[in-house]
Design a protein around this motif. Structure first.
Motif, PDB file in Angstrom:
ATOM      1  N   LEU A  40     -48.184  33.279  60.201  1.00  0.00           N
ATOM      2  CA  LEU A  40     -47.206  32.398  60.362  1.00  0.00           C
ATOM      3  C   LEU A  40     -45.965  33.504  60.427  1.00  0.00           C
ATOM      4  O   LEU A  40     -45.725  34.496  59.656  1.00  0.00           O
ATOM      5  CB  LEU A  40     -46.970  31.782  58.902  1.00  0.00           C
ATOM      6  N   THR A  41     -44.953  33.331  61.556  1.00  0.00           N
ATOM      7  CA  THR A  41     -44.146  34.036  61.709  1.00  0.00           C
ATOM      8  C   THR A  41     -42.832  33.673  61.437  1.00  0.00           C
ATOM      9  O   THR A  41     -42.506  32.181  61.779  1.00  0.00           O
ATOM     10  CB  THR A  41     -43.993  34.491  63.079  1.00  0.00           C
ATOM     11  N   VAL A  42     -41.830  34.275  60.615  1.00  0.00           N
ATOM     12  CA  VAL A  42     -40.652  34.009  60.029  1.00  0.00           C
ATOM     13  C   VAL A  42     -39.633  34.786  60.374  1.00  0.00           C
ATOM     14  O   VAL A  42     -39.868  35.975  60.610  1.00  0.00           O
ATOM     15  CB  VAL A  42     -40.812  33.629  58.486  1.00  0.00           C
ATOM     16  N   MET A  43     -38.303  34.312  60.658  1.00  0.00           N
ATOM     17  CA  MET A  43     -37.055  35.213  60.761  1.00  0.00           C
ATOM     18  C   MET A  43     -36.084  34.812  59.755  1.00  0.00           C
ATOM     19  O   MET A  43     -35.907  33.473  59.425  1.00  0.00           O
ATOM     20  CB  MET A  43     -36.910  35.052  62.095  1.00  0.00           C
ATOM     21  N   ALA A  44     -35.120  35.725  59.489  1.00  0.00           N
ATOM     22  CA  ALA A  44     -34.155  35.429  58.746  1.00  0.00           C
ATOM     23  C   ALA A  44     -32.819  36.457  59.562  1.00  0.00           C
ATOM     24  O   ALA A  44     -33.061  37.523  59.839  1.00  0.00           O
ATOM     25  CB  ALA A  44     -34.345  35.880  57.398  1.00  0.00           C
TER      26      ALA A  44
ATOM     27  N   LEU B 289     -37.136  29.813  60.688  1.00  0.00           N
ATOM     28  CA  LEU B 289     -35.886  30.443  60.948  1.00  0.00           C
ATOM     29  C   LEU B 289     -34.995  30.155  59.878  1.00  0.00           C
ATOM     30  O   LEU B 289     -34.569  29.016  59.402  1.00  0.00           O
ATOM     31  CB  LEU B 289     -35.287  29.996  62.267  1.00  0.00           C
ATOM     32  N   ALA B 290     -34.411  31.237  58.959  1.00  0.00           N
ATOM     33  CA  ALA B 290     -33.399  30.972  58.125  1.00  0.00           C
ATOM     34  C   ALA B 290     -32.114  31.697  58.478  1.00  0.00           C
ATOM     35  O   ALA B 290     -32.205  32.968  58.914  1.00  0.00           O
ATOM     36  CB  ALA B 290     -34.082  31.654  56.882  1.00  0.00           C
ATOM     37  N   LEU B 291     -30.990  30.983  58.286  1.00  0.00           N
ATOM     38  CA  LEU B 291     -29.759  31.329  58.767  1.00  0.00           C
ATOM     39  C   LEU B 291     -28.682  31.405  57.658  1.00  0.00           C
ATOM     40  O   LEU B 291     -27.921  30.464  57.547  1.00  0.00           O
ATOM     41  CB  LEU B 291     -29.207  30.755  59.910  1.00  0.00           C
ATOM     42  N   PRO B 292     -28.663  32.496  56.600  1.00  0.00           N
ATOM     43  CA  PRO B 292     -27.353  32.571  55.788  1.00  0.00           C
ATOM     44  C   PRO B 292     -26.370  32.645  56.445  1.00  0.00           C
ATOM     45  O   PRO B 292     -26.103  33.459  57.628  1.00  0.00           O
ATOM     46  CB  PRO B 292     -27.866  33.790  55.061  1.00  0.00           C
ATOM     47  N   GLU B 293     -25.075  32.152  55.796  1.00  0.00           N
ATOM     48  CA  GLU B 293     -23.927  32.215  56.243  1.00  0.00           C
ATOM     49  C   GLU B 293     -23.456  31.294  57.510  1.00  0.00           C
ATOM     50  O   GLU B 293     -22.531  31.765  58.216  1.00  0.00           O
ATOM     51  CB  GLU B 293     -23.362  33.859  56.549  1.00  0.00           C
TER      52      GLU B 293
END
Length: 272
Positions: A49-53, A78-82
């Motif tokens: 599982l490939t994740v990105m932030a 894909l997590a995108l803070p702000e």
């Protein structure tokens, strides 16, 4: 005598940071391809599982470039803070839905937004309560797994003057989120922690049972902030933390214009 003491101190410091700097040999893309191939062929292997932030910053990043990089690295979550409303619009115009048809958004005009995008169905959990920035939570149903994955897109308050108590409390809260999950649950916390392994609050999160993907492959000193600044990035405050049930296959960082953070990308092996 002084020289001996100095050498001793340096040796102790090297021993403390050594686990963070033994470099891994594969990119997440290469590791993901190898693991997906083994998984598809029926070999006994953890499902990758490939994740990105990426903290996209108040001005936002080029949406097309972000989607292109996520596609190139085989990102599945894909997590995108702000993230701001303008950023959501830009991502939609760039066609993010084709790669990430599922999303949980916590975005409004307050400038403290956050979001999780996914290739797989997401169930909203409600954002983390009582924090300065929005921190989005969701449960992902990933094919090939026996159970769902709890996700938290992290954006902890920064330890600026007057905000240190809040910063400490929010780091402690993240540890509690992990500890409060049902026994045997799988969880991933990823994003902007505004803390490195030099901070006790962050180490307490790890002590709660989470593994830092960067450290797991010997890249714990890979800096993520400040990117795109006159001075080189010098500290790692963006992380992917994985709970029990995961093995870390690879980790990397990627820079984008428009934000002072690099993206963090990790490929995690998930046992069946």
């Amino acid at each position: 005598m002084l020289a001996t003491l100095t050498v001793g101190v340096l040796l102790v410091q090297m021993l403390l940071v050594a686990p963070r700097i033994i470099q891994g040999s594969e990119s997440p893309r290469r590791a993901a391809e190898a693991q997906h191939s083994a998984f598809a062929s029926g070999a006994k292997s953890a499902r990758p599982l490939t994740v990105m932030a990426l903290n996209v910053g108040s001005k936002g990043v080029d949406a097309a470039a972000l989607i292109a990089q996520a596609r190139a690295w085989g990102v599945e979550i894909l997590a995108l803070p702000e993230l701001a409303p303008e950023g959501v619009e830009s991502l939609a115009e760039a066609g993010i839905e084709a790669d990430f048809p599922y999303r949980v958004l916590d975005v409004d005009g307050a400038g403290t937004g956050n979001a999780i995008f996914s290739r797989y169905p997401l169930q909203p959990m409600g954002r983390v309560t009582g924090t300065s920035f929005y921190q989005t939570r969701a449960v992902a149903s990933v094919p090939g797994l026996g159970e769902d994955i709890y996700l938290t897109s992290v954006h902890v308050d920064s330890p600026r003057p007057g905000r240190v108590p809040a910063w400490r409390a929010e780091l402690e809260q993240l540890a509690d989120l992990h500890l409060d999950l049902p026994p045997g649950s799988r969880d991933v916390l990823l994003g902007d922690f505004n803390a490195s392994q030099d901070h006790a609050g962050f180490r307490n999160i790890l002590a709660a049972g989470l593994a830092d993907a960067a450290q797991a492959v010997g890249k714990g000193l890979a800096p993520t902030w400040p990117a795109n600044a006159p001075a080189p990035a010098f500290t790692a405050i963006d992380h992917v933390l994985a709970g029990p049930g995961f093995t870390v296959l690879a980790f990397s960082t990627v820079s984008f214009p428009g934000t002072d953070h690099t993206a963090v990308i990790a490929t995690l092996g998930v046992g069946s």
